[in-house]
Design a protein around this motif. Structure first.
Motif, PDB file in Angstrom:
ATOM      1  N   LYS A  46      12.481   7.790  -0.308  1.00 41.42           N
ATOM      2  CA  LYS A  46      12.194   7.297   1.565  1.00 41.42           C
ATOM      3  C   LYS A  46      12.524   5.611   0.411  1.00 41.42           C
ATOM      4  CE  LYS A  46      10.194  10.014   4.422  1.00 41.42           C
ATOM      5  NZ  LYS A  46       9.210  10.276   4.858  1.00 41.42           N
ATOM      6  N   LYS A  47      13.749   4.646   1.662  1.00 43.13           N
ATOM      7  CA  LYS A  47      13.664   3.601   0.647  1.00 43.13           C
ATOM      8  C   LYS A  47      13.476   2.788   2.443  1.00 43.13           C
ATOM      9  CE  LYS A  47      15.982   1.812  -2.191  1.00 43.13           C
ATOM     10  NZ  LYS A  47      17.445   1.065  -3.142  1.00 43.13           N
ATOM     11  N   GLU A  48      12.677   1.865   2.555  1.00 44.36           N
ATOM     12  CA  GLU A  48      12.932   1.366   3.731  1.00 44.36           C
ATOM     13  C   GLU A  48      13.279  -0.395   3.623  1.00 44.36           C
ATOM     14  OE1 GLU A  48       8.534   2.233   5.233  1.00 44.36           O
ATOM     15  OE2 GLU A  48       8.863   0.326   4.076  1.00 44.36           O
ATOM     16  N   HIS A  49      13.546  -0.585   4.400  1.00 50.31           N
ATOM     17  CA  HIS A  49      14.761  -1.449   4.396  1.00 50.31           C
ATOM     18  C   HIS A  49      14.753  -2.924   5.826  1.00 50.31           C
ATOM     19  CE1 HIS A  49      18.047   0.001   2.031  1.00 50.31           C
ATOM     20  NE2 HIS A  49      17.793   1.128   2.729  1.00 50.31           N
ATOM     21  N   TYR A  50      14.266  -3.582   5.686  1.00 46.70           N
ATOM     22  CA  TYR A  50      14.303  -5.464   6.323  1.00 46.70           C
ATOM     23  C   TYR A  50      15.611  -6.349   4.993  1.00 46.70           C
ATOM     24  CZ  TYR A  50       9.629  -2.793   5.844  1.00 46.70           C
ATOM     25  OH  TYR A  50       8.841  -1.495   5.799  1.00 46.70           O
ATOM     26  N   ALA A  51      14.905  -7.517   6.795  1.00 42.44           N
ATOM     27  CA  ALA A  51      16.006  -8.281   6.649  1.00 42.44           C
ATOM     28  C   ALA A  51      15.781  -8.866   4.643  1.00 42.44           C
ATOM     29  CB  ALA A  51      16.158  -9.833   7.896  1.00 42.44           C
ATOM     30  N   GLU A  52      14.345  -9.144   4.056  1.00 39.35           N
ATOM     31  CA  GLU A  52      13.728 -10.028   3.393  1.00 39.35           C
ATOM     32  C   GLU A  52      14.883  -9.220   2.227  1.00 39.35           C
ATOM     33  OE1 GLU A  52      10.599  -8.301   4.962  1.00 39.35           O
ATOM     34  OE2 GLU A  52      12.045  -9.298   5.901  1.00 39.35           O
ATOM     35  N   GLY A  53      15.268  -7.803   2.157  1.00 34.57           N
ATOM     36  CA  GLY A  53      14.770  -6.755   1.373  1.00 34.57           C
ATOM     37  C   GLY A  53      14.535  -5.174   1.739  1.00 34.57           C
ATOM     38  N   SER A  54      14.591  -4.901  -0.284  1.00 35.70           N
ATOM     39  CA  SER A  54      14.249  -2.598   0.113  1.00 35.70           C
ATOM     40  C   SER A  54      12.940  -2.856   0.021  1.00 35.70           C
ATOM     41  CB  SER A  54      15.157  -2.304   0.085  1.00 35.70           C
ATOM     42  OG  SER A  54      16.871  -2.878   0.937  1.00 35.70           O
ATOM     43  N   ARG A  55      12.607  -1.986   0.038  1.00 35.53           N
ATOM     44  CA  ARG A  55      11.300  -1.208  -1.040  1.00 35.53           C
ATOM     45  C   ARG A  55      10.921   0.706  -0.585  1.00 35.53           C
ATOM     46  NH1 ARG A  55       6.418  -0.537   0.996  1.00 35.53           N
ATOM     47  NH2 ARG A  55       5.840  -0.900   3.335  1.00 35.53           N
ATOM     48  N   TRP A  56      10.778   1.247  -2.295  1.00 41.03           N
ATOM     49  CA  TRP A  56      10.836   2.224  -1.710  1.00 41.03           C
ATOM     50  C   TRP A  56       8.761   2.457  -1.264  1.00 41.03           C
ATOM     51  CZ3 TRP A  56      14.280   6.024  -2.834  1.00 41.03           C
ATOM     52  CH2 TRP A  56      15.312   4.977  -3.522  1.00 41.03           C
ATOM     53  N   VAL A  57       9.659   3.948  -1.015  1.00 40.44           N
ATOM     54  CA  VAL A  57       7.774   3.845   0.399  1.00 40.44           C
ATOM     55  C   VAL A  57       6.901   5.036  -0.614  1.00 40.44           C
ATOM     56  CG1 VAL A  57       6.701   5.285   1.927  1.00 40.44           C
ATOM     57  CG2 VAL A  57       8.722   3.553   1.756  1.00 40.44           C
ATOM     58  N   ALA A  58       5.816   4.335  -1.018  1.00 40.05           N
ATOM     59  CA  ALA A  58       5.046   5.498  -1.865  1.00 40.05           C
ATOM     60  C   ALA A  58       4.149   6.809  -1.010  1.00 40.05           C
ATOM     61  CB  ALA A  58       4.130   4.732  -2.739  1.00 40.05           C
ATOM     62  N   ALA A  59       3.859   7.714  -2.146  1.00 41.23           N
ATOM     63  CA  ALA A  59       3.446   8.481  -0.831  1.00 41.23           C
ATOM     64  C   ALA A  59       1.883   8.201  -0.406  1.00 41.23           C
ATOM     65  CB  ALA A  59       2.959  10.330  -1.865  1.00 41.23           C
ATOM     66  N   LYS A  60       1.514   8.401   0.998  1.00 41.42           N
ATOM     67  CA  LYS A  60       0.036   7.609   1.654  1.00 41.42           C
ATOM     68  C   LYS A  60      -0.902   9.422   1.491  1.00 41.42           C
ATOM     69  CE  LYS A  60       2.293   5.759   5.473  1.00 41.42           C
ATOM     70  NZ  LYS A  60       2.715   6.250   7.284  1.00 41.42           N
ATOM     71  N   ASP A  61      -2.188   8.826   0.739  1.00 43.90           N
ATOM     72  CA  ASP A  61      -2.772  10.013   0.907  1.00 43.90           C
ATOM     73  C   ASP A  61      -3.655  10.101   2.081  1.00 43.90           C
ATOM     74  OD1 ASP A  61      -3.510   8.443  -1.995  1.00 43.90           O
ATOM     75  OD2 ASP A  61      -4.932   6.530  -0.644  1.00 43.90           O
ATOM     76  N   SER A  62      -3.451   9.467   3.130  1.00 40.36           N
ATOM     77  CA  SER A  62      -3.064  10.719   4.102  1.00 40.36           C
ATOM     78  C   SER A  62      -3.010  12.014   4.742  1.00 40.36           C
ATOM     79  CB  SER A  62      -3.282   9.793   5.672  1.00 40.36           C
ATOM     80  OG  SER A  62      -1.988   9.326   5.743  1.00 40.36           O
ATOM     81  N   ASP A  63      -1.398  11.339   4.017  1.00 41.67           N
ATOM     82  CA  ASP A  63      -0.777  12.980   4.072  1.00 41.67           C
ATOM     83  C   ASP A  63      -1.370  13.555   3.055  1.00 41.67           C
ATOM     84  OD1 ASP A  63       1.604  11.884   5.777  1.00 41.67           O
ATOM     85  OD2 ASP A  63       2.541  11.310   4.111  1.00 41.67           O
ATOM     86  N   THR A  64      -1.678  13.232   1.873  1.00 40.63           N
ATOM     87  CA  THR A  64      -2.198  14.142   0.800  1.00 40.63           C
ATOM     88  C   THR A  64      -3.509  15.017   1.122  1.00 40.63           C
ATOM     89  OG1 THR A  64      -0.679  13.414  -1.119  1.00 40.63           O
ATOM     90  CG2 THR A  64      -3.236  14.311  -1.308  1.00 40.63           C
ATOM     91  N   VAL A  65      -4.270  14.344   2.096  1.00 41.57           N
ATOM     92  CA  VAL A  65      -5.541  15.542   2.559  1.00 41.57           C
ATOM     93  C   VAL A  65      -4.558  15.960   3.648  1.00 41.57           C
ATOM     94  CG1 VAL A  65      -7.461  13.962   4.065  1.00 41.57           C
ATOM     95  CG2 VAL A  65      -6.702  12.927   2.624  1.00 41.57           C
ATOM     96  N   ALA A  66      -3.968  15.958   4.331  1.00 41.81           N
ATOM     97  CA  ALA A  66      -3.861  16.654   5.526  1.00 41.81           C
ATOM     98  C   ALA A  66      -3.179  18.124   4.863  1.00 41.81           C
ATOM     99  CB  ALA A  66      -2.524  16.025   6.492  1.00 41.81           C
TER     100      ALA A  66
END
Length: 148
Positions: free
Chosen positions: A123-143
Motif C-alpha cells: 500500500k502506498k498513501e498519496h498526499y498533496a505533498e507526496g507519497s509514502r509506502w505504508v508499513a505493517a501495523k503491530d496491531s494487525d499482527t497481534v490480531a
C-alpha cells in the motif's frame, strides 16, 4: 462449499455479494465485512494497492482453506481491490455463510486478520505533498496471532 476469491480493480456491490452468500440451503447466518479507504490524517488523497496476481490469489485461497478447516462454512466470498482508490472507496469484502452465527463471525474475523498480515499486498498513501509506502501495523499482527 462455494468459494469466490477475486482480486480486481473494479468496485463491488455488497448487496449482490450478500445475496449470493445467503442463497445456500445450509445457511443460517451470513457475516460480512466491507473495508473502506479511510483518511486518518485529514489530507489523504488516495491509497494505491499493488500485488503479484498469481501469488496473491493463491494466498487468499489458502486463507479461505484455513478458515474452512476451522469452521463449518457453506460459502465464502473474498474480494480485494487493487489500484488507485480514493478516500471512502471500498477496498475489501469478506463474507461468510454458515449454519450458525458463531462460525460466520469467527471465520469472517479470521479471514480479515489474515488478509491484513499474510496476503501479499503493498500500500502506498498519496498526499498533496507526496507519497509514502505504508508499513505493517503491530496491531494487525497481534490480531492475527490470536488465531495461532
Amino acid at each position: 462449499m462455494s468459494v469466490q476469491v477475486a482480486v480486481q480493480t473494479e468496485d463491488f456491490d455488497v448487496a449482490d455479494c450478500y445475496k449470493t452468500l445467503a442463497k445456500h440451503a445450509s445457511c443460517g447466518a451470513v457475516a460480512t465485512f466491507s473495508g473502506l479507504v479511510r483518511d486518518d490524517t485529514g489530507d489523504l488523497q488516495a491509497l494505491e494497492l499493488e500485488h503479484y496476481p498469481q501469488m496473491t490469489e493463491k494466498a487468499l485461497q489458502g486463507i479461505v482453506a484455513q478458515a474452512q478447516q476451522r469452521w463449518p462454512l457453506a460459502a465464502v466470498t473474498v474480494i480485494h481491490r487493487v489500484g488507485y482508490l480514493r478516500v471512502n472507496e471500498q477496498i475489501v469484502f469478506v463474507g461468510v455463510a454458515s449454519g450458525h452465527r458463531d462460525a460466520a463471525f469467527a471465520a469472517t474475523s479470521f479471514i480479515m486478520d489474515y488478509l491484513k498480515t499474510k496476503a501479499p499486498f503493498w500500500k502506498k498513501e498519496h498526499y498533496a505533498e507526496g507519497s509514502r509506502w505504508v508499513a505493517a501495523k503491530d496491531s494487525d499482527t497481534v490480531a492475527a496471532n490470536r488465531w495461532e
